[in-house]
Design an enzyme around this catalytic site. Sequence first.
Site, PDB file in Angstrom:
ATOM      1  N   ASN A   8      -3.175  -8.676   2.380  1.00  0.00           N
ATOM      2  CA  ASN A   8      -2.654  -7.705   3.348  1.00  0.00           C
ATOM      3  C   ASN A   8      -3.043  -8.173   4.743  1.00  0.00           C
ATOM      4  O   ASN A   8      -3.690  -9.211   4.901  1.00  0.00           O
ATOM      5  CB  ASN A   8      -3.172  -6.295   3.038  1.00  0.00           C
ATOM      6  CG  ASN A   8      -4.681  -6.231   3.086  1.00  0.00           C
ATOM      7  OD1 ASN A   8      -5.284  -6.398   4.143  1.00  0.00           O
ATOM      8  ND2 ASN A   8      -5.315  -6.016   1.935  1.00  0.00           N
ATOM      9  N   ASP A  23      -4.905  -2.481  -4.256  1.00  0.00           N
ATOM     10  CA  ASP A  23      -4.886  -1.531  -5.373  1.00  0.00           C
ATOM     11  C   ASP A  23      -4.564  -2.231  -6.690  1.00  0.00           C
ATOM     12  O   ASP A  23      -4.928  -1.753  -7.758  1.00  0.00           O
ATOM     13  CB  ASP A  23      -3.862  -0.429  -5.095  1.00  0.00           C
ATOM     14  CG  ASP A  23      -4.353   0.508  -3.996  1.00  0.00           C
ATOM     15  OD1 ASP A  23      -5.575   0.778  -3.960  1.00  0.00           O
ATOM     16  OD2 ASP A  23      -3.538   0.939  -3.160  1.00  0.00           O
ATOM     17  N   LYS A  80      -0.778 -24.265 -10.918  1.00  0.00           N
ATOM     18  CA  LYS A  80       0.220 -23.760  -9.967  1.00  0.00           C
ATOM     19  C   LYS A  80       1.483 -23.297 -10.713  1.00  0.00           C
ATOM     20  O   LYS A  80       1.993 -24.031 -11.569  1.00  0.00           O
ATOM     21  CB  LYS A  80       0.565 -24.888  -8.989  1.00  0.00           C
ATOM     22  CG  LYS A  80       1.484 -24.463  -7.887  1.00  0.00           C
ATOM     23  CD  LYS A  80       1.744 -25.609  -6.919  1.00  0.00           C
ATOM     24  CE  LYS A  80       2.813 -25.202  -5.934  1.00  0.00           C
ATOM     25  NZ  LYS A  80       3.249 -26.331  -5.123  1.00  0.00           N
ATOM     26  N   PHE A 140     -11.898   5.086   4.842  1.00  0.00           N
ATOM     27  CA  PHE A 140     -10.780   4.907   5.758  1.00  0.00           C
ATOM     28  C   PHE A 140      -9.518   5.225   4.976  1.00  0.00           C
ATOM     29  O   PHE A 140      -9.512   5.181   3.747  1.00  0.00           O
ATOM     30  CB  PHE A 140     -10.696   3.457   6.265  1.00  0.00           C
ATOM     31  CG  PHE A 140     -11.467   3.206   7.527  1.00  0.00           C
ATOM     32  CD1 PHE A 140     -12.851   3.154   7.513  1.00  0.00           C
ATOM     33  CD2 PHE A 140     -10.806   2.991   8.731  1.00  0.00           C
ATOM     34  CE1 PHE A 140     -13.564   2.907   8.677  1.00  0.00           C
ATOM     35  CE2 PHE A 140     -11.503   2.738   9.899  1.00  0.00           C
ATOM     36  CZ  PHE A 140     -12.889   2.698   9.875  1.00  0.00           C
ATOM     37  N   LYS A 176      -7.132  11.998  -0.347  1.00  0.00           N
ATOM     38  CA  LYS A 176      -7.991  10.830  -0.653  1.00  0.00           C
ATOM     39  C   LYS A 176      -9.458  11.168  -0.405  1.00  0.00           C
ATOM     40  O   LYS A 176     -10.328  10.838  -1.189  1.00  0.00           O
ATOM     41  CB  LYS A 176      -7.628   9.649   0.263  1.00  0.00           C
ATOM     42  CG  LYS A 176      -6.510   8.791  -0.263  1.00  0.00           C
ATOM     43  CD  LYS A 176      -6.253   7.597   0.655  1.00  0.00           C
ATOM     44  CE  LYS A 176      -4.914   6.987   0.316  1.00  0.00           C
ATOM     45  NZ  LYS A 176      -4.463   5.989   1.252  1.00  0.00           N
ATOM     46  N   LYS A 215     -12.045  11.108  -3.438  1.00  0.00           N
ATOM     47  CA  LYS A 215     -13.042  10.035  -3.448  1.00  0.00           C
ATOM     48  C   LYS A 215     -14.424  10.540  -3.020  1.00  0.00           C
ATOM     49  O   LYS A 215     -15.375   9.770  -2.932  1.00  0.00           O
ATOM     50  CB  LYS A 215     -12.569   8.882  -2.557  1.00  0.00           C
ATOM     51  CG  LYS A 215     -11.205   8.309  -3.016  1.00  0.00           C
ATOM     52  CD  LYS A 215     -10.831   7.041  -2.301  1.00  0.00           C
ATOM     53  CE  LYS A 215      -9.418   6.615  -2.659  1.00  0.00           C
ATOM     54  NZ  LYS A 215      -9.152   5.204  -2.382  1.00  0.00           N
TER      55      LYS A 215
HETATM   56  O1  PMT Z   1      -9.140  -5.068   9.606  1.00  0.00           O
HETATM   57  P1  PMT Z   1      -8.282  -4.643  10.794  1.00  0.00           P
HETATM   58  O2  PMT Z   1      -7.186  -5.632  11.091  1.00  0.00           O
HETATM   59  O3  PMT Z   1      -9.127  -4.311  11.981  1.00  0.00           O
HETATM   60  O4  PMT Z   1      -7.515  -3.310  10.363  1.00  0.00           O
HETATM   61  C1  PMT Z   1      -8.222  -2.127  10.141  1.00  0.00           C
HETATM   62  C2  PMT Z   1      -7.719  -1.361   8.912  1.00  0.00           C
HETATM   63  C3  PMT Z   1      -6.290  -0.911   9.138  1.00  0.00           C
HETATM   64  C4  PMT Z   1      -7.781  -2.253   7.659  1.00  0.00           C
HETATM   65  C5  PMT Z   1      -8.694  -0.145   8.725  1.00  0.00           C
HETATM   66  O5  PMT Z   1      -8.636   0.659   9.866  1.00  0.00           O
HETATM   67  C6  PMT Z   1      -8.343   0.661   7.500  1.00  0.00           C
HETATM   68  O6  PMT Z   1      -7.512   1.556   7.527  1.00  0.00           O
HETATM   69  N1  PMT Z   1      -9.003   0.362   6.336  1.00  0.00           N
HETATM   70  C7  PMT Z   1      -8.701   0.973   5.044  1.00  0.00           C
HETATM   71  C8  PMT Z   1      -7.509   0.294   4.434  1.00  0.00           C
HETATM   72  C9  PMT Z   1      -7.197   0.845   3.045  1.00  0.00           C
HETATM   73  O7  PMT Z   1      -7.354   0.150   2.074  1.00  0.00           O
HETATM   74  O8  PMT Z   1      -6.818   2.110   3.019  1.00  0.00           O
HETATM   75  P2  PMT Z   1      -6.424   2.908   1.657  1.00  0.00           P
HETATM   76  O9  PMT Z   1      -5.844   4.164   2.148  1.00  0.00           O
HETATM   77  O10 PMT Z   1      -5.619   2.040   0.754  1.00  0.00           O
HETATM   78  O11 PMT Z   1      -7.810   3.159   0.932  1.00  0.00           O
HETATM   79  C10 PMT Z   1      -8.598   4.329   1.147  1.00  0.00           C
HETATM   80  C11 PMT Z   1     -10.068   4.008   1.064  1.00  0.00           C
HETATM   81  O12 PMT Z   1     -10.400   3.585  -0.264  1.00  0.00           O
HETATM   82  C12 PMT Z   1     -10.532   2.902   1.985  1.00  0.00           C
HETATM   83  O13 PMT Z   1     -11.819   3.249   2.467  1.00  0.00           O
HETATM   84  C13 PMT Z   1     -10.610   1.682   1.067  1.00  0.00           C
HETATM   85  O14 PMT Z   1     -11.636   0.772   1.504  1.00  0.00           O
HETATM   86  C14 PMT Z   1     -10.991   2.309  -0.257  1.00  0.00           C
HETATM   87  N2  PMT Z   1     -10.477   1.589  -1.436  1.00  0.00           N
HETATM   88  C15 PMT Z   1      -9.141   1.429  -1.636  1.00  0.00           C
HETATM   89  C16 PMT Z   1      -8.675   0.808  -2.780  1.00  0.00           C
HETATM   90  C17 PMT Z   1      -9.612   0.343  -3.733  1.00  0.00           C
HETATM   91  N3  PMT Z   1      -9.216  -0.277  -4.833  1.00  0.00           N
HETATM   92  N4  PMT Z   1     -10.918   0.504  -3.512  1.00  0.00           N
HETATM   93  C18 PMT Z   1     -11.364   1.124  -2.389  1.00  0.00           C
HETATM   94  O15 PMT Z   1     -12.567   1.273  -2.193  1.00  0.00           O
END
Ligand code: PMT
Length: 398
Positions: free
Chosen positions: A209, A278, A288, A322, A336, A340
Amino acid sequence: MLAGKKIVLGVTGGIAAYKAVDLASRLKKSGAEVRVVMTEAAAAFVRPLTFRTITGNPVHLRQFEEPRVWNVEHVALAEQADLVVVAPATAQTIACLALGLAPDLLATMLLAARSPILVAPAMNTAMYLHPATQEHLATLRARGVVLVGPEAGTLACGAEGPGRMSEPAEIAAAAERLLAGGGPLAGRQALVTAGGTRERLDPVRYIGNFSSGKMGYAVAESLAAAGATVTLVSAPTALAPPAGVRLLEAESALAMREAVLSCWETSEIVVMAAAVADYRPAAPATGKIRKTGGDFTLTLTENPDILAELGRRKQGQILVGFAAETGDGHARGLEKLRRKNADFLVLNDVTRPGAGFGADTNIVSFLYPDGQARELPLLSKREVAARITEEIIRLLPQ
Ligand code: PMT
């Protein structure tokens, strides 16, 4: 800031040795007692007399010279130091420290040091980018050595690129931060995730990503500046870890989960800024994947949700999540946050100009379990990180 602190300043043989004079002067003016240890190569660039005059102390050069007061010099210097700063640090001295080699007084003293060590690398770009140097720097980071710089620019040899020693003011500021020991989060352990995970399809491709790591690195820096001891679990990024922060590298979601769980129990503050995939390819190919001339179907399997797992295990930690959403994600963010079990969640709409992936700025809202929300304006990611740190301090049990 440094009153009463004993700092050993190691100076090695590079043209940036002349800047170490300014650094010694700044450390002294901040109140530190500065002892300079030079390599013989450093003494070819700057005379020991210069450092003696600036610091008011004799300069240590050779391992077996007759000491003024009898003691085992390298051990005495190492034992007395509150901090050892090596600036400039050549590839050679960095290699010695990483490998545990002690060919001269400075390297010997570094091995005996029990205090924090701050290293400011300075060398030609090709030497800096050489895999050996990069591996040695990674080893030092993993051991908790604080690296400041190097910066990119025009080097003395005429080459352009990374390798220039950071400015003395910046190195002195990092030393002050390291020795400050105070700050509202002093004595607290924090864990921060950053960057975007990579999920391998085969040895040459991955699903990824656009996360640059900037947001998470800014949070790690801000927590460290507030006095916390910070571990940063980072997916691959192009960023240098902030000074004083321990770096654990994790390529994939599974590796990130393992790294996070390895230090979760000792952390009181956890901020999950990483963009964790995810899904991952169910069966990554060992060779490959070749074109077949037709469509290609890839089966993905769900990754563990690290934040949700921490939320289930939570025992008094402050857990900050986040949420990267497209469009108004308020309801989804709140769902979320609750699912969580985070203490608050930083919601960003990654489609807004100036927000989300890659930018130096962000536009976020803080969401709370009771449904309340606090919207912040467009801010630099550093400023957003400072607001997150303030919020954590407010929520921490005193
Ligand atoms: O890195 P930059 O370029 O500065 O960009 C910042 C950012 C956009 C990445 C950051 O601000 C941000 O939003 N980070 C969270 C990205 C994310 O994965 O969001 P989500 O809505 O998919 O996940 C929600 C939360 O669960 C997040 O805290 C994530 O770390 C966590 N998560 C998600 C999936 C997973 N399998 N395990 C997790 O722990």
